[in-house]
Enzyme design. Structure first.
Site, mmCIF file in Angstrom:
data_model
loop_
_atom_site.group_PDB
_atom_site.id
_atom_site.type_symbol
_atom_site.label_atom_id
_atom_site.label_comp_id
_atom_site.label_asym_id
_atom_site.label_seq_id
_atom_site.Cartn_x
_atom_site.Cartn_y
_atom_site.Cartn_z
ATOM 1 C CG HIS A 169 2.237 -8.813 0.208
ATOM 2 N ND1 HIS A 169 1.498 -9.854 0.716
ATOM 3 C CD2 HIS A 169 2.125 -7.813 1.128
ATOM 4 C CE1 HIS A 169 0.958 -9.506 1.873
ATOM 5 N NE2 HIS A 169 1.329 -8.266 2.149
ATOM 6 C CG ASP B 42 -1.969 -0.970 1.287
ATOM 7 O OD1 ASP B 42 -2.046 -1.795 0.367
ATOM 8 O OD2 ASP B 42 -2.772 -0.931 2.241
ATOM 9 C CB SER C 67 10.833 3.844 4.727
ATOM 10 O OG SER C 67 11.429 4.844 3.973
#
Length: 292
Positions: A154, A98, A259
């Site tokens: 991922h 995300d 980050s």
């Protein structure tokens, strides 16, 4: 205007933001936050998460659990099953995280950009000992995670992680303010270079690199396929051979805090339509498409 919004506007001013997040003792603060965030005392935990929600964009609606033992436990939270849909198209690399899309586009030989007028090279980023040929004239995408986002990353495709190289470094903030002021910032911060080889479909055998970059208050990277915590005090081997097969969308690891992830792709991959700097992506969303 509420007090919260007024305070957020004040902190968003570039000079003040840069002063507060970069002119303080960054590594000392980062180590302190690493310790503090793991305190499991209920009052400390609850107050910390409440302050985080007040100042940040923390949204826990899709978290696998709603009760946490510490702020660190909240930061490294897992998602509910089915909270993200992974694009399974065989010509698409899905987003590993995300994030907010930062600078992206063609790699000019080996030159990429952290912000307009602030170039760096692949050699600066992944080291002079690495072969940069797979990504020469390819494409790159910078993915910035805000503090409140889901912080696990991922696999963008069925792939095998073949190598990891770890770089201990500084902990500059990686927000847009700092990226416009500090040259080669990503190349100065703590980071890891993950070299992967794709499996199957029209991109079989292509090499994709992921470069997770740490920042102030957010150093330390954990990978499932290595029994090693990569952090500012790590003194083990810098280059590690791997043979870690992963399926598209499978969790690779997480930031102990979080980050940026830079994705490097070979020539033939292009940013998917509708994505541009400032756009938000979710893990599993189509990010780069193979056009040959």
């Amino acid at each position: 205007m509420t007090f919260r919004h007024a305070l957020q506007r004040l902190l968003a001013q570039e000079d003040l933001n840069f002063l507060l997040t970069n002119r303080l003792p960054r590594q000392t603060l980062t180590r302190f936050m690493g310790w503090f965030s793991k305190i499991e005392q209920p009052l400390v935990r609850s107050a910390s998460i409440a302050i985080w929600k007040f100042f940040g964009d923390l949204d826990l609606r899709d978290a696998k659990k709603q009760t946490f033992t510490s702020m660190h436990d909240c930061f490294t939270r897992e998602l509910q099953d089915g909270a993200r849909v992974v694009d399974q198209a065989t010509d698409v690399l899905s987003s590993p995280v995300d994030a907010i899309v930062g600078e992206s586009g063609p790699i000019e030989g080996t030159k990429v950009f952290q912000a307009k007028g602030f170039p760096y090279t692949l050699q600066d980023l992944i080291g002079p000992d690495e072969d940069v040929a797979p990504w020469r004239n390819g494409s790159y995408v910078t993915l910035r995670l805000t503090s409140g986002m889901y912080h696990r990353f991922h696999a963008p495709y069925d792939c095998t992680v073949e190598k990891l190289r770890y770089f201990s470094g500084d902990t500059w903030n990686v927000n847009p303010v700092a990226l416009k002021r500090v040259e080669k910032l990503f190349c100065k911060n703590e980071r890891a270079f993950l070299s992967t080889r794709l499996r199957g479909g029209p991109v079989d055998g292509q090499r994709i690199a992921l470069v997770p970059v740490a920042a102030i208050l957010v150093a330390s990277i954990r990978l499932h396929f290595l029994d090693v915590l990569l952090h500012l005090k790590y003194h083990g081997p810098k280059a590690l051979a791997c043979n870690a097969p992963l399926s598209k969308g499978q969790e690779m690891g997480w930031f102990q805090h979080g980050s940026t992830v830079i994705v490097l792709a070979p020539h033939g991959f292009h940013l998917c339509e509708g994505l541009a700097p400032g756009a938000r992506v979710r893990m599993g969303q189509a990010l780069l498409q193979w056009r040959g």
